[in-house]
Motif scaffolding. Structure first.
Motif, PDB file in Angstrom:
ATOM      1  N   ARG A 198       0.916  -1.126   0.051  1.00  0.00           N
ATOM      2  CA  ARG A 198       0.227  -0.116   0.352  1.00  0.00           C
ATOM      3  C   ARG A 198       0.909   1.676  -0.383  1.00  0.00           C
ATOM      4  NH1 ARG A 198      -5.193   0.741   0.696  1.00  0.00           N
ATOM      5  NH2 ARG A 198      -5.899   3.245   1.743  1.00  0.00           N
ATOM      6  N   PRO A 199       1.712   1.403   0.715  1.00  0.00           N
ATOM      7  CA  PRO A 199       2.760   2.721   1.075  1.00  0.00           C
ATOM      8  C   PRO A 199       3.523   2.870  -0.455  1.00  0.00           C
ATOM      9  CG  PRO A 199       3.463   1.320   2.504  1.00  0.00           C
ATOM     10  CD  PRO A 199       2.464   0.298   2.226  1.00  0.00           C
ATOM     11  N   GLU A 200       3.710   1.905  -1.288  1.00  0.00           N
ATOM     12  CA  GLU A 200       4.837   2.486  -2.916  1.00  0.00           C
ATOM     13  C   GLU A 200       2.997   2.683  -3.017  1.00  0.00           C
ATOM     14  OE1 GLU A 200       6.862   0.516  -0.287  1.00  0.00           O
ATOM     15  OE2 GLU A 200       5.513  -0.444  -0.715  1.00  0.00           O
ATOM     16  N   LEU A 201       1.522   2.171  -3.639  1.00  0.00           N
ATOM     17  CA  LEU A 201       0.498   2.289  -4.431  1.00  0.00           C
ATOM     18  C   LEU A 201       0.151   4.021  -4.092  1.00  0.00           C
ATOM     19  CD1 LEU A 201      -0.900  -1.109  -4.523  1.00  0.00           C
ATOM     20  CD2 LEU A 201      -0.460   0.000  -6.337  1.00  0.00           C
ATOM     21  N   GLN A 202       0.557   3.906  -2.830  1.00  0.00           N
ATOM     22  CA  GLN A 202      -0.134   5.373  -2.668  1.00  0.00           C
ATOM     23  C   GLN A 202       0.631   6.483  -3.423  1.00  0.00           C
ATOM     24  OE1 GLN A 202      -0.306   5.133   2.331  1.00  0.00           O
ATOM     25  NE2 GLN A 202      -1.869   5.049   1.470  1.00  0.00           N
ATOM     26  N   GLU A 203       2.534   6.040  -3.277  1.00  0.00           N
ATOM     27  CA  GLU A 203       3.287   7.308  -3.521  1.00  0.00           C
ATOM     28  C   GLU A 203       2.879   7.062  -4.971  1.00  0.00           C
ATOM     29  OE1 GLU A 203       7.876   7.876  -4.433  1.00  0.00           O
ATOM     30  OE2 GLU A 203       7.252   6.147  -3.040  1.00  0.00           O
ATOM     31  N   ALA A 204       2.437   6.125  -5.295  1.00  0.00           N
ATOM     32  CA  ALA A 204       2.607   5.812  -7.142  1.00  0.00           C
ATOM     33  C   ALA A 204       1.203   6.940  -7.706  1.00  0.00           C
ATOM     34  CB  ALA A 204       2.665   4.828  -7.667  1.00  0.00           C
ATOM     35  N   TYR A 205       0.121   6.430  -6.918  1.00  0.00           N
ATOM     36  CA  TYR A 205      -1.453   7.033  -7.192  1.00  0.00           C
ATOM     37  C   TYR A 205      -1.127   8.186  -7.171  1.00  0.00           C
ATOM     38  CZ  TYR A 205      -3.815   2.819  -8.600  1.00  0.00           C
ATOM     39  OH  TYR A 205      -4.223   1.796  -8.898  1.00  0.00           O
ATOM     40  N   GLY A 206      -0.351   8.872  -5.918  1.00  0.00           N
ATOM     41  CA  GLY A 206      -0.603  10.476  -5.935  1.00  0.00           C
ATOM     42  C   GLY A 206       0.464  11.190  -6.845  1.00  0.00           C
ATOM     43  N   CYS A 207       1.560  10.152  -7.710  1.00  0.00           N
ATOM     44  CA  CYS A 207       2.614  11.089  -9.064  1.00  0.00           C
ATOM     45  C   CYS A 207       0.918  10.495  -9.895  1.00  0.00           C
ATOM     46  CB  CYS A 207       3.515  10.181  -8.887  1.00  0.00           C
ATOM     47  SG  CYS A 207       4.972   9.924  -7.715  1.00  0.00           S
ATOM     48  N   ARG A 209      -1.731  10.808 -10.278  1.00  0.00           N
ATOM     49  CA  ARG A 209      -2.548  12.187  -9.635  1.00  0.00           C
ATOM     50  C   ARG A 209      -2.062  13.672  -9.963  1.00  0.00           C
ATOM     51  NH1 ARG A 209      -4.624   9.256  -5.446  1.00  0.00           N
ATOM     52  NH2 ARG A 209      -3.107   9.728  -4.038  1.00  0.00           N
ATOM     53  N   GLY A 210      -0.979  13.926  -9.933  1.00  0.00           N
ATOM     54  CA  GLY A 210      -0.212  15.148 -10.408  1.00  0.00           C
ATOM     55  C   GLY A 210       0.516  15.260 -11.393  1.00  0.00           C
ATOM     56  N   GLY A 211       0.513  13.878 -12.795  1.00  0.00           N
ATOM     57  CA  GLY A 211       0.678  14.515 -13.942  1.00  0.00           C
ATOM     58  C   GLY A 211       2.356  13.872 -14.141  1.00  0.00           C
ATOM     59  N   GLN A 212       3.031  12.901 -12.570  1.00  0.00           N
ATOM     60  CA  GLN A 212       4.105  12.615 -12.778  1.00  0.00           C
ATOM     61  C   GLN A 212       4.309  11.432 -13.610  1.00  0.00           C
ATOM     62  OE1 GLN A 212       4.580  13.921  -8.766  1.00  0.00           O
ATOM     63  NE2 GLN A 212       6.794  14.955  -9.176  1.00  0.00           N
ATOM     64  N   TYR A 213       3.981  11.017 -14.785  1.00  0.00           N
ATOM     65  CA  TYR A 213       3.627   9.500 -14.984  1.00  0.00           C
ATOM     66  C   TYR A 213       4.544   8.410 -15.257  1.00  0.00           C
ATOM     67  CZ  TYR A 213      -0.473  11.699 -16.142  1.00  0.00           C
ATOM     68  OH  TYR A 213      -1.623  12.698 -16.229  1.00  0.00           O
ATOM     69  N   THR A 214       5.929   9.909 -15.388  1.00  0.00           N
ATOM     70  CA  THR A 214       7.194   8.562 -15.637  1.00  0.00           C
ATOM     71  C   THR A 214       7.937   7.950 -14.328  1.00  0.00           C
ATOM     72  OG1 THR A 214       8.404  10.114 -17.160  1.00  0.00           O
ATOM     73  CG2 THR A 214       9.740   8.348 -16.381  1.00  0.00           C
ATOM     74  N   LYS A 215       7.317   8.154 -12.867  1.00  0.00           N
ATOM     75  CA  LYS A 215       7.646   8.248 -11.776  1.00  0.00           C
ATOM     76  C   LYS A 215       6.249   7.558 -11.298  1.00  0.00           C
ATOM     77  CE  LYS A 215       9.515   8.439  -7.951  1.00  0.00           C
ATOM     78  NZ  LYS A 215      11.131   7.241  -7.033  1.00  0.00           N
ATOM     79  N   ALA A 216       5.229   7.302 -11.347  1.00  0.00           N
ATOM     80  CA  ALA A 216       4.264   6.712 -11.541  1.00  0.00           C
ATOM     81  C   ALA A 216       4.732   5.412 -12.337  1.00  0.00           C
ATOM     82  CB  ALA A 216       2.785   7.522 -11.317  1.00  0.00           C
ATOM     83  N   LEU A 217       4.217   5.748 -12.801  1.00  0.00           N
ATOM     84  CA  LEU A 217       5.156   4.219 -14.330  1.00  0.00           C
ATOM     85  C   LEU A 217       6.551   3.480 -13.111  1.00  0.00           C
ATOM     86  CD1 LEU A 217       4.106   2.347 -15.916  1.00  0.00           C
ATOM     87  CD2 LEU A 217       5.595   3.725 -17.859  1.00  0.00           C
ATOM     88  N   LYS A 250      -0.298   5.931 -21.501  1.00  0.00           N
ATOM     89  CA  LYS A 250      -0.638   5.785 -23.233  1.00  0.00           C
ATOM     90  C   LYS A 250      -0.649   7.572 -22.806  1.00  0.00           C
ATOM     91  CE  LYS A 250      -5.542   6.797 -23.989  1.00  0.00           C
ATOM     92  NZ  LYS A 250      -5.865   8.354 -24.254  1.00  0.00           N
ATOM     93  N   ASP A 251      -0.899   7.923 -21.386  1.00  0.00           N
ATOM     94  CA  ASP A 251      -0.120   9.818 -21.609  1.00  0.00           C
ATOM     95  C   ASP A 251       0.875   9.978 -21.720  1.00  0.00           C
ATOM     96  OD1 ASP A 251      -2.356  10.657 -21.272  1.00  0.00           O
ATOM     97  OD2 ASP A 251      -1.940  10.505 -18.725  1.00  0.00           O
ATOM     98  N   LEU A 252       2.197   8.604 -21.455  1.00  0.00           N
ATOM     99  CA  LEU A 252       3.767   9.080 -22.158  1.00  0.00           C
ATOM    100  C   LEU A 252       3.740   8.903 -23.645  1.00  0.00           C
ATOM    101  CD1 LEU A 252       5.337   7.631 -19.240  1.00  0.00           C
ATOM    102  CD2 LEU A 252       5.343   9.776 -19.704  1.00  0.00           C
ATOM    103  N   GLU A 253       2.286   8.710 -24.537  1.00  0.00           N
ATOM    104  CA  GLU A 253       2.807   8.419 -25.725  1.00  0.00           C
ATOM    105  C   GLU A 253       3.397   7.392 -25.779  1.00  0.00           C
ATOM    106  OE1 GLU A 253       4.041  11.774 -27.867  1.00  0.00           O
ATOM    107  OE2 GLU A 253       1.676  12.496 -27.122  1.00  0.00           O
TER     108      GLU A 253
END
Length: 328
Positions: A198-207, A209-217, A250-253
């Protein structure tokens, strides 16, 4: 070697393989009773997936089998490759002391390895004493009987940051996780799985939501492997993570990668068409398939079929669903 002795040797090998195979095809529930630290993952025969392994093995290795000694040896090698003990191992190789504002605590690095397969991937997470303590309290609420004999490292008033105490806790937490994982109902519980992911998933989804798709991925791809290992009996559980990966690609094309993970998610939903992610995923996959020159008509047919069976309702997009996950 004369013919009689050759036939006798072959007959003895046949009987030995039959005995071993019968023993190795014990049902999963029996194995979990006899070996609490392991789960058995056996490859199901494609010809008749509903036929149990014991029947299949006994039929293949009947007393009238025409297999040669060499063929029997090769058969048993294949059997051993197909049916392996699979379990997770927990190691805590190192720690680090964190000082943040007025607080100071120890982070324990946990390495999670899978044995019993050729998969050499490993997962790494970090947790502090209070995380373990919260897990213990939560498990006591739901599994008080199972947790009756499980000991937890006690807090100390002083010396929490000495090398001696830290090393003692490293060993204690390693044994603690091993013991929890050995208990079937605990290792499959949401509380145990949440502790590890959960902690890692929370961080990923936070990224995300903030448009940080590379970090989230990056984080999602790290955690998806561990999620798959922890939820083998519930493949639908990882659909939200797979769909979040689709959104990021998808958002990172990266349409090819987005489509690849979308197919993985759809394969887990083919009998769960009422799942909240099913229609948003189909809506996302159709234009991706069209763009990549893949079969989009079958996806369109599934979407139309669903619409004819269901009342019109408000359906979120895949991205809208993803950003709602793990909102505190």
């Amino acid at each position: 070697m004369d013919q009689d002795s050759h036939c006798t040797g072959e007959s003895e090998l046949l009987e030995a393989v039959s005995r071993i195979t019968t023993s190795s095809t014990t049902s999963t529930s029996d194995e979990e009773e006899n070996q609490p630290n392991a789960e058995i993952s056996c490859q199901v025969r494609k010809e008749n997936p509903e036929k149990d392994d014991t029947q299949d093995s006994s039929a293949t290795l009947s007393p009238n089998s025409s297999m040669t000694t060499k063929e029997l040896q090769e058969y048993w090698r294949n059997e051993k490759r197909q049916c392996k003990q699979i379990k997770l191992l927990f190691e805590i190789p190192s720690t680090r002391i964190v000082e943040h504002n007025l607080s100071k605590y120890v982070m324990y690095k946990i390495i999670i390895l899978q044995t019993g397969s050729f998969d050499s991937n490993k997962s790494m997470i970090e947790r502090r004493y209070s995380d373990f303590e919260k897990l213990h309290r939560n498990l006591l609420e739901e599994f008080c009987e199972e947790m009756e004999d499980v000991t937890f490292p006690k807090k100390t008033l002083t010396g929490n940051f000495t090398e001696e105490i830290i090393n003692e806790r490293k060993l204690a937490f390693k044994d603690y996780l091993r013991l929890l994982y050995s208990m079937k109902y605990i290792r499959r519980s949401k509380k145990f799985i949440d502790f590890l992911t959960r902690p890692e998933l929370q961080e990923a989804y936070g990224c995300l939501r903030g448009g940080q798709y590379t970090k989230a991925l990056e984080i999602l791809l790290e955690v998806i492997g561990l999620q798959e290992r922890l939820t083998k009996g519930n493949p639908v559980a990882i659909v939200p993570t797979l769909c979040a990966i689709v959104v990021c690609h998808k958002d990172l094309e990266n349409p090819e990668s987005a489509f690849e993970y979308g197919e993985k998610a759809l394969s887990r939903l083919h009998v769960h068409t009422s799942h909240r992610y099913y229609i948003p995923l189909l809506d996302t996959m159709i234009p991706l398939a069209y763009e990549l020159g893949k079969d989009f008509l079958s996806l369109q047919e599934k979407l139309e079929e669903w619409k004819t069976k269901k009342d019109p309702i408000r359906v979120f997009t895949l991205k809208e669903l993803a950003v709602r996950e793990y909102v505190r």
